[in-house]
Design an enzyme around this catalytic site. Structure first.
Site, PDB file in Angstrom:
ATOM      1  N   SER A 123      40.163  30.521  41.529  1.00 13.29           N
ATOM      2  CA  SER A 123      40.989  31.726  41.470  1.00 13.29           C
ATOM      3  C   SER A 123      42.419  31.424  41.889  1.00 13.29           C
ATOM      4  O   SER A 123      42.662  30.547  42.734  1.00 13.29           O
ATOM      5  CB  SER A 123      40.383  32.749  42.428  1.00 13.29           C
ATOM      6  OG  SER A 123      41.319  33.734  42.769  1.00 13.29           O
ATOM      7  N   TYR A 147      38.245  35.496  50.636  1.00 11.34           N
ATOM      8  CA  TYR A 147      37.844  35.194  49.250  1.00 11.34           C
ATOM      9  C   TYR A 147      38.575  33.936  48.761  1.00 11.34           C
ATOM     10  O   TYR A 147      37.950  32.974  48.300  1.00 11.34           O
ATOM     11  CB  TYR A 147      38.149  36.390  48.345  1.00 11.34           C
ATOM     12  CG  TYR A 147      38.016  36.062  46.879  1.00 11.34           C
ATOM     13  CD1 TYR A 147      36.785  35.723  46.335  1.00 11.34           C
ATOM     14  CD2 TYR A 147      39.136  36.083  46.034  1.00 11.34           C
ATOM     15  CE1 TYR A 147      36.673  35.411  44.985  1.00 11.34           C
ATOM     16  CE2 TYR A 147      39.023  35.777  44.698  1.00 11.34           C
ATOM     17  CZ  TYR A 147      37.794  35.436  44.168  1.00 11.34           C
ATOM     18  OH  TYR A 147      37.679  35.121  42.849  1.00 11.34           O
ATOM     19  N   LYS A 151      37.176  29.972  47.898  1.00 12.57           N
ATOM     20  CA  LYS A 151      37.394  29.229  46.643  1.00 12.57           C
ATOM     21  C   LYS A 151      38.098  27.896  46.913  1.00 12.57           C
ATOM     22  O   LYS A 151      37.773  26.868  46.315  1.00 12.57           O
ATOM     23  CB  LYS A 151      38.231  30.072  45.670  1.00 12.57           C
ATOM     24  CG  LYS A 151      37.546  31.328  45.177  1.00 12.57           C
ATOM     25  CD  LYS A 151      36.442  31.006  44.189  1.00 12.57           C
ATOM     26  CE  LYS A 151      35.750  32.245  43.669  1.00 12.57           C
ATOM     27  NZ  LYS A 151      34.631  31.957  42.774  1.00 12.57           N
ATOM     28  N   ARG A 287      47.812  47.626  49.424  1.00 12.09           N
ATOM     29  CA  ARG A 287      46.447  47.163  49.700  1.00 12.09           C
ATOM     30  C   ARG A 287      46.546  45.846  50.455  1.00 12.09           C
ATOM     31  O   ARG A 287      47.286  44.944  50.037  1.00 12.09           O
ATOM     32  CB  ARG A 287      45.706  46.968  48.370  1.00 12.09           C
ATOM     33  CG  ARG A 287      44.258  46.578  48.524  1.00 12.09           C
ATOM     34  CD  ARG A 287      43.537  46.592  47.200  1.00 12.09           C
ATOM     35  NE  ARG A 287      44.035  45.577  46.270  1.00 12.09           N
ATOM     36  CZ  ARG A 287      43.517  45.371  45.065  1.00 12.09           C
ATOM     37  NH1 ARG A 287      42.506  46.096  44.635  1.00 12.09           N
ATOM     38  NH2 ARG A 287      44.014  44.438  44.273  1.00 12.09           N
TER      39      ARG A 287
HETATM   40  N1  UDP Z   1      46.162  48.054  41.822  1.00  8.53           N
HETATM   41  C1  UDP Z   1      46.640  49.339  42.069  1.00  8.53           C
HETATM   42  N2  UDP Z   1      45.743  50.359  42.118  1.00  8.53           N
HETATM   43  C2  UDP Z   1      44.389  50.181  41.937  1.00  8.53           C
HETATM   44  C3  UDP Z   1      43.916  48.864  41.670  1.00  8.53           C
HETATM   45  C4  UDP Z   1      44.851  47.823  41.619  1.00  8.53           C
HETATM   46  O1  UDP Z   1      47.838  49.546  42.244  1.00  8.53           O
HETATM   47  O2  UDP Z   1      43.627  51.154  42.016  1.00  8.53           O
HETATM   48  C5  UDP Z   1      47.120  46.926  41.788  1.00  8.53           C
HETATM   49  C6  UDP Z   1      46.862  45.896  42.890  1.00  8.53           C
HETATM   50  O3  UDP Z   1      47.543  46.269  44.068  1.00  8.53           O
HETATM   51  C7  UDP Z   1      47.412  44.627  42.264  1.00  8.53           C
HETATM   52  C8  UDP Z   1      47.193  44.828  40.769  1.00  8.53           C
HETATM   53  O4  UDP Z   1      46.939  46.223  40.580  1.00  8.53           O
HETATM   54  O5  UDP Z   1      48.784  44.524  42.491  1.00  8.53           O
HETATM   55  C9  UDP Z   1      45.977  44.055  40.251  1.00  8.53           C
HETATM   56  O6  UDP Z   1      44.868  44.341  41.081  1.00  8.53           O
HETATM   57  P1  UDP Z   1      43.386  43.937  40.685  1.00  8.53           P
HETATM   58  O7  UDP Z   1      42.475  44.468  41.754  1.00  8.53           O
HETATM   59  O8  UDP Z   1      43.110  44.367  39.283  1.00  8.53           O
HETATM   60  O9  UDP Z   1      43.390  42.350  40.688  1.00  8.53           O
HETATM   61  P2  UDP Z   1      43.800  41.281  41.834  1.00  8.53           P
HETATM   62  O10 UDP Z   1      45.241  40.961  41.595  1.00  8.53           O
HETATM   63  O11 UDP Z   1      43.525  41.890  43.179  1.00  8.53           O
HETATM   64  O12 UDP Z   1      42.913  40.120  41.538  1.00  8.53           O
END
Ligand code: UDP
Length: 330
Positions: A123, A147, A151, A287
């Site tokens: 990843s 996570y 990896k 997040r």
């Molecule tokens: N994201 C968001 N709202 C959501 C889910 C994701 O704003 O409900 C944003 C998240 O903060 C990140 C991007 O979308 O910047 C991609 O998130 P995802 O969880 O799809 O993949 P990751 O980058 O965590 O692997």
């Protein structure tokens, strides 16, 4: 079809999951022999209808031995593992147990049954906050969550097993997997769903609000930027990696993305064009564990394995995800 007509014999761990199930389909379409190993903790049996599936956990060594004793494999594609960044921060024990112990058991079984080819689902999270963009394979690994650390540790273990036992592997560091099968019959399916594109499309479908996690990042529009890569292009990279290993290729790692960054707000805009309506958004807090920008430099796999992404257009990616969302989500 007679057994000897199959091209390669593949064990797909985690084959009932999102990326694994697309891989299983592609392998079968290319007339390879496939066994799916999945504990169905997050995957769905209905995603691999018609495939040969054995249900059990990589943490169960006796079960693993029984699978390898009953089948011959040329290569193992290892997708199984827990994969949610935010969950890994709250419950690292799950990530270290599932991902590390499961993989070590699998590697020990490979060693015991003299199988020397493994394609591993790594990843972009092994890199942490990037020092430069786009991220190539020389970038330092400094994961910022359990996570990503799981990896990164596995990649180190793979190098050690390669030197000591001759188990050669390709680690594919996916950036953001997205999209669905071209017939819309299988696609991204998680319970609960946490990923951007399916959540935006579900908000559109059900006329609900979509929450953006933070708009105060140091990016042009303040939202996080990611490199979205079509699930079928990821599967192509796996097939190329498997053939590379079978023809004697050395252990290596590749970054896998399109090299194009899209902000969360840009993804919402493209999704609005695809679904032809306005999507209600709201801004929530950041997040935990989200790097502001992740973009891949994938020149190495393009040069070494002649990998060519077919579905790099973000509208195509979201279109395929939408077809799955509206027509065929089972
Ligand atoms: N994201 C968001 N709202 C959501 C889910 C994701 O704003 O409900 C944003 C998240 O903060 C990140 C991007 O979308 O910047 C991609 O998130 P995802 O969880 O799809 O993949 P990751 O980058 O965590 O692997």
């Amino acid at each position: 079809m007679r057994k000897e007509d199959y091209k390669i014999k593949v064990l797909v761990t985690g084959g009932a999951g999102y990326i694994g199930s697309h891989m299983v389909r592609m392998l079968i379409e290319h007339k390879n022999s496939v066994v799916v190993l999945d504990d169905l903790s997050t995957g769905f049996q209905k995603s691999v209808l018609g495939a040969n599936i054995v249900i059990g956990s990589l943490c169960d060594k006796e079960f693993l031995d029984s699978v390898f004793a009953a089948n011959e494999f040329d290569v193992v594609m290892h997708f199984a593992g827990a994969s949610l960044v935010s969950e890994s921060v709250i419950n690292p024990a799950k990530y270290y147990s599932n991902n590390l112990i499961g993989t070590i058991n699998l590697l020990n079984a490979l060693n015991k049954f003299e199988i020397s080819n493994l394609v591993f689902s790594s990843s972009a999270s092994v890199f942490g906050i990037p020092n430069y963009l786009p991220i190539d394979e020389r970038h330092v690994q400094a994961p910022i969550n359990p996570y990503g650390r799981s990896k990164s540790i596995i990649e180190s273990i793979l190098n050690d097993y390669s030197i000591a036992y001759g188990i050669r592997s390709v680690s594919l560091r996916y950036f953001n997997a997205a999209g669905a099968s071209l017939d819309g019959k299988i696609g991204e399916l998680h319970d609960p769903e946490t990923h951007l594109i399916p959540l935006v499309l579900q908000a559109a479908k059900h006329d609900q609000e979509f929450i953006i996690f933070g708009d105060d990042y140091d990016t042009a529009d303040g939202t996080c930027i990611r490199d979205y890569i079509h699930v079928l292009d990821i599967c192509d990279a796996h097939l190329l990696s498997a053939n590379y290993l079978i023809s004697g290729g050395e252990t290596c790692s590749y970054n896998l993305g399109n090299g194009n960054g899209y902000s969360t707000k840009q993804i919402v805009k493209v999704a609005e064009a695809v679904v032809r309506k306005k999507i209600k958004i709201n801004i929530g807090p950041r997040r935990h564990g989200d790097p502001p920008v992740l973009i891949s430099n994938s020149n190495k796999i393009k040069n070494d394995l002649a990998w060519v992404p077919k579905f790099f257009n973000i509208e195509d990616i979201i279109n395929h995800a939408w077809a799955w969302e509206i027509n065929s989500r089972f």
